[in-house]
Motif scaffolding. Structure first.
Motif, PDB file in Angstrom:
ATOM      1  N   ASP A   1      47.421  48.322  25.555  1.00  0.00           N
ATOM      2  CA  ASP A   1      48.828  47.713  25.063  1.00  0.00           C
ATOM      3  C   ASP A   1      48.848  46.630  23.890  1.00  0.00           C
TER       4      ASP A   1
ATOM      5  N   SER B   1      45.277  51.151  31.202  1.00  0.00           N
ATOM      6  CA  SER B   1      44.941  49.847  31.429  1.00  0.00           C
ATOM      7  C   SER B   1      44.006  49.516  32.401  1.00  0.00           C
TER       8      SER B   1
ATOM      9  N   VAL C   1      51.826  45.785  31.460  1.00  0.00           N
ATOM     10  CA  VAL C   1      51.242  46.977  30.921  1.00  0.00           C
ATOM     11  C   VAL C   1      52.125  48.031  31.038  1.00  0.00           C
ATOM     12  N   GLY C   2      52.154  49.153  29.774  1.00  0.00           N
ATOM     13  CA  GLY C   2      52.880  50.363  29.746  1.00  0.00           C
ATOM     14  C   GLY C   2      52.235  51.410  30.550  1.00  0.00           C
TER      15      GLY C   2
ATOM     16  N   HIS D   1      52.623  46.575  36.258  1.00  0.00           N
ATOM     17  CA  HIS D   1      53.286  47.945  35.521  1.00  0.00           C
ATOM     18  C   HIS D   1      54.772  48.217  36.080  1.00  0.00           C
TER      19      HIS D   1
ATOM     20  N   GLY E   1      56.255  50.010  27.174  1.00  0.00           N
ATOM     21  CA  GLY E   1      55.599  48.996  26.477  1.00  0.00           C
ATOM     22  C   GLY E   1      56.290  47.765  26.193  1.00  0.00           C
TER      23      GLY E   1
END
Length: 149
Positions: A139, A33, A27-28, A76, A82
């Protein structure tokens, strides 16, 4: 002719003690998230592990504890914002009791509804047609909602 997997007995499979534990997605933005999976979808944040020297965090979310349930691992990497998804991954599926109410709630939280609730376009050979919907996480991962039969 039966395949090797079909010939295995339950006791053969239990020798491995196997159980599906989790699926990992990168996940960015970890907070976005967590807001989606814990806030919008109602999952519990089960465990968080920060790895400062390697600059990443793992957060495990799900509907039950890891000892008995399959969960999602949100990874993360602190220096990434991304990811591309490629063409091999499809979606995560979640069973819901009332798909219309679930989609209305998610829409009220500004979750993107990719496909509104409705029957699958195709009918299985046995005549089954689930009621499904698709939403998207922050995402861009697809989440399929399937109404409980």
């Amino acid at each position: 002719m039966a395949t090797d997997a079909e010939q295995q007995t339950e006791s053969d499979r239990s020798l491995f003690g196997a159980r599906l534990l989790h699926t990992m997605i990168r996940v960015g933005d970890l907070q976005k998230s967590l807001d989606f999976y814990s806030g919008a979808l109602g999952m519990k944040q089960l465990r968080r592990e920060d790895y400062s020297s390697s600059r990443f965090t793992l957060v495990f979310v799900g509907y039950g504890d890891e000892a008995a349930h399959t969960v999602i691992e949100l990874t993360h990497n602190w220096d990434e914002t991304g990811y591309t998804h490629g063409s091999g991954f499809g979606h995560i599926a979640i069973r819901v009791n009332n798909i219309q109410a679930a989609c209305e709630r998610l829409a009220s939280l500004d979750v993107k509804i990719l496909r509104p609730p409705g029957h699958m376009a195709h009918t299985a050979d046995k005549g089954q047609r689930d009621i499904i919907a698709f939403v998207e996480d922050p995402d861009g991962y697809k989440i399929e909602l399937i109404e409980k039969r």
